[in-house]
Motif scaffolding. Structure first.
Motif, short mmCIF file in Angstrom:
data_model
loop_
_atom_site.label_atom_id
_atom_site.label_comp_id
_atom_site.label_asym_id
_atom_site.label_seq_id
_atom_site.Cartn_x
_atom_site.Cartn_y
_atom_site.Cartn_z
N MET A 1 0.83 -1.20 0.00
CA MET A 1 0.00 0.00 0.00
C MET A 1 0.87 1.25 0.00
N PRO A 2 0.49 2.24 -0.80
CA PRO A 2 1.22 3.51 -0.72
C PRO A 2 0.93 4.20 0.61
N SER A 3 1.86 5.01 1.05
CA SER A 3 1.67 5.73 2.31
C SER A 3 1.25 7.16 2.02
N LEU A 4 0.54 7.76 2.97
CA LEU A 4 0.10 9.14 2.85
C LEU A 4 1.02 10.03 3.68
N THR A 5 1.56 11.04 3.05
CA THR A 5 2.45 11.97 3.75
C THR A 5 1.88 13.38 3.76
N PHE A 6 0.60 13.52 3.40
CA PHE A 6 0.00 14.86 3.33
C PHE A 6 -0.12 15.47 4.72
N VAL A 7 0.29 16.71 4.83
CA VAL A 7 0.12 17.49 6.05
C VAL A 7 -0.62 18.77 5.67
N LEU A 8 -1.72 19.03 6.34
CA LEU A 8 -2.56 20.17 6.01
C LEU A 8 -1.79 21.48 6.22
N PRO A 9 -1.68 22.31 5.18
CA PRO A 9 -1.01 23.62 5.37
C PRO A 9 -1.79 24.49 6.35
N HIS A 10 -1.07 25.29 7.08
CA HIS A 10 -1.72 26.13 8.09
C HIS A 10 -2.70 27.11 7.46
N TRP A 11 -2.30 27.72 6.36
CA TRP A 11 -3.18 28.71 5.73
C TRP A 11 -4.47 28.08 5.24
N LEU A 12 -4.39 26.83 4.76
CA LEU A 12 -5.59 26.15 4.28
C LEU A 12 -6.52 25.80 5.44
N TYR A 13 -5.94 25.47 6.58
CA TYR A 13 -6.76 25.17 7.75
C TYR A 13 -7.56 26.39 8.18
N TRP A 14 -6.88 27.52 8.36
CA TRP A 14 -7.58 28.72 8.82
C TRP A 14 -8.54 29.24 7.76
N ALA A 15 -8.15 29.18 6.48
CA ALA A 15 -9.05 29.63 5.42
C ALA A 15 -10.28 28.73 5.33
N GLU A 283 -8.64 10.74 8.63
CA GLU A 283 -7.76 10.11 9.61
C GLU A 283 -7.99 8.59 9.65
N VAL A 284 -9.25 8.18 9.62
CA VAL A 284 -9.55 6.74 9.65
C VAL A 284 -9.01 6.05 8.41
N ILE A 285 -9.24 6.67 7.24
CA ILE A 285 -8.74 6.07 6.00
C ILE A 285 -7.22 6.04 6.00
N ALA A 286 -6.59 7.13 6.43
CA ALA A 286 -5.13 7.17 6.45
C ALA A 286 -4.56 6.14 7.41
N ARG A 287 -5.21 5.96 8.55
CA ARG A 287 -4.69 5.06 9.58
C ARG A 287 -4.91 3.59 9.22
N TYR A 288 -6.13 3.25 8.78
CA TYR A 288 -6.47 1.85 8.63
C TYR A 288 -6.38 1.34 7.19
N VAL A 289 -6.35 2.24 6.22
CA VAL A 289 -6.20 1.81 4.84
C VAL A 289 -4.77 1.98 4.37
N PHE A 290 -4.16 3.13 4.70
CA PHE A 290 -2.80 3.41 4.23
C PHE A 290 -1.74 3.21 5.31
N ASN A 291 -2.15 2.82 6.52
CA ASN A 291 -1.20 2.65 7.62
C ASN A 291 -0.34 3.90 7.82
N SER A 292 -0.99 5.06 7.70
CA SER A 292 -0.27 6.34 7.81
C SER A 292 -1.02 7.27 8.76
N PRO A 293 -1.03 6.97 10.06
CA PRO A 293 -1.75 7.85 11.00
C PRO A 293 -1.13 9.25 11.01
N THR A 294 -1.97 10.23 11.28
CA THR A 294 -1.53 11.62 11.28
C THR A 294 -1.48 12.17 12.70
N ILE A 295 -0.82 13.30 12.83
CA ILE A 295 -0.82 14.04 14.09
C ILE A 295 -1.69 15.28 13.97
#
Length: 417
Positions: A1-15, A283-295
């Motif tokens: 399985m490919p891993s997910l390395t996406f991290v939400l940019p701060h500006w996108l979160y606030w916007a 988060e659920v998809i990243a953790r249980y499908v891609f084995n890539s939990p986020t912080i």
């Protein structure tokens, strides 16, 4: 399985916390206005279908929305991915344990072999000293003790060496088996995921046709069409009752301006709950499908809900949604309720004023030092601290509006007991 390395940019979160609720409010009003104009059921929403595809396409929810039972085909594939990833995690844990045992055994073999050879080389000299020492003398006892100590160390080292060789013989095949099992289930999960993505991509292309087919089915069945229309009417009626129940608290004049500020602020942040659905789904998809939990998902959501809690305080006060004891308060007339509210308002202003003042200090300090979170996401805290100030300010303003309304209620003889 490919891993997910996406991290939400701060500006996108606030916007996103601003743009999405505004867009949702506009779309909700537009849909409600169109329903009031046309009255009858207007069919399925293609944008909503695509949104469901993005949010729940892995479970085929978009198919169920468009009255297609082929959505059931998505569920076993998704379950297989979860099972495969679970097996992969089990094999990864087994491989980690076996690999650690192999490394430990190899280290013991590397360490104990030369040590045994060195001690066995020293043993003849110790025995010779023992043979040359007069029996019963101090030198004899010291030499005898040295020989026994050397023989004991050699025996212990040989025992550790034998145990290490045994561990190596058992752990190395176990590590190879675990590595092979992990690779197998990783490939199986990847193949199932690619199949699921292909099915979702195909449905994305077929979505307009699926929408037309679903509407044709409903149009061909008058009973189902009437059921859809009645369901829409009931939904709109419930929404009207709920919104009307909240809007009845809005007043006119300058207090009405404050009331509307509190009302629209509460409505705005209420749509943040929808953002939470998408975030935790990711988060659920990243953790249980891609084995890539986020912080960042957890921190983003608890910051968001903290701000929502504070900003909604004025809305809750406006709509009288705060928890209180109504045993003595509820039976009172509006005028007597206003008198009680005026008498107890001092406690409210102590709390609201303290909240506003301390929040202002926190926000200013966070802005000056550019406070950020302690984890790797390192998002700035000052916007959240200023949201506390906004929440406190709205609460104070709503308290002033309530105070003015209570004064009017007391001064108005028509509201007396």
């Amino acid at each position: 399985m490919p891993s997910l390395t996406f991290v939400l940019p701060h500006w996108l979160y606030w916007a996103g916390l601003i743009v999405f609720p505004v867009f949702a409010m506009v779309m909700a009003r537009r849909t409600k206005a169109r329903a009031r104009v046309h009255g009858d059921w207007r069919g399925y929403s293609l944008p909503l279908a695509y949104m469901i595809l993005i949010a729940g396409g892995m479970l085929g929810l978009h198919r169920f929305y468009l009255k297609s039972l082929l959505g059931l085909l998505f569920i076993p594939v998704f379950i297989f991915i979860l099972v495969a990833n679970g097996e992969q995690r089990e094999y990864r844990a087994s491989y980690s344990d076996a690999a650690a045992l192999v490394e430990s055994a190899q280290g013991a073999i590397t360490r104990e072999g030369p040590r045994i050879a060195e001690m066995e080389g020293q043993l003849p000299d110790l025995r010779e000293k023992l043979a040359q020492a007069p029996e019963g003398s101090i030198g004899f006892r010291l030499a005898e003790r040295g020989v026994k100590r050397a023989e004991g160390r050699i025996a212990s080292s040989k025992e550790r060496l034998a145990r290490a060789k045994t561990d190596l013989e058992t752990a190395r095949p176990a590590a190879e088996t675990a590595a092979a099992g992990r690779a197998f289930w990783r490939d199986m999960a990847a193949y199932a995921f690619y199949l699921l993505v292909a099915m979702m991509a195909l449905d994305a292309v077929l979505m307009p046709w699926l929408k037309r087919r679903a509407e044709a089915k409903v149009a061909a069945d008058d009973a189902e069409r009437r059921a859809e229309s009645e369901a829409d009417e009931i939904l709109h009626a419930v929404e009207d009752v709920e919104q009307g129940g909240d809007q009845k608290h809005l007043t006119t004049g300058w207090t009405g301006v404050i009331d509307r500020m509190s009302f629209y602020a509460g409505e705005l942040v209420s749509y943040w709950a929808v953002i939470a659905v998408f975030a935790y789904y990711y988060e659920v998809i990243a953790r249980y499908v891609f084995n890539s939990p986020t912080i960042w998902v957890h921190e983003a959501m608890y910051l968001m809900f903290g701000m929502q809690y504070l900003i909604c305080g004025a809305y809750a006060m406006l709509t009288e949604s705060h928890v209180r004891v109504d045993v003595f308060y509820a039976p009172l007339s509006p005028r007597r309720k206003a008198i009680v509210d005026l008498a107890t308002s001092v406690f409210f202003y102590i709390f609201a004023g303290t909240l506003l003042f301390t929040s202002l200090i926190f926000a200013w300090d966070a802005t000056v030092v550019d406070e950020v979170s302690f984890n790797e996401w390192r998002i700035a805290y000052w916007p959240m601290k200023w949201a506390m100030v906004i929440g406190g300010l709205l609460l104070v303003l709503q308290g002033i509006s309530k105070l003015a309304q209570d004064v009017r209620a007391v001064a108005n003889p028509a509201g007396g007991a």
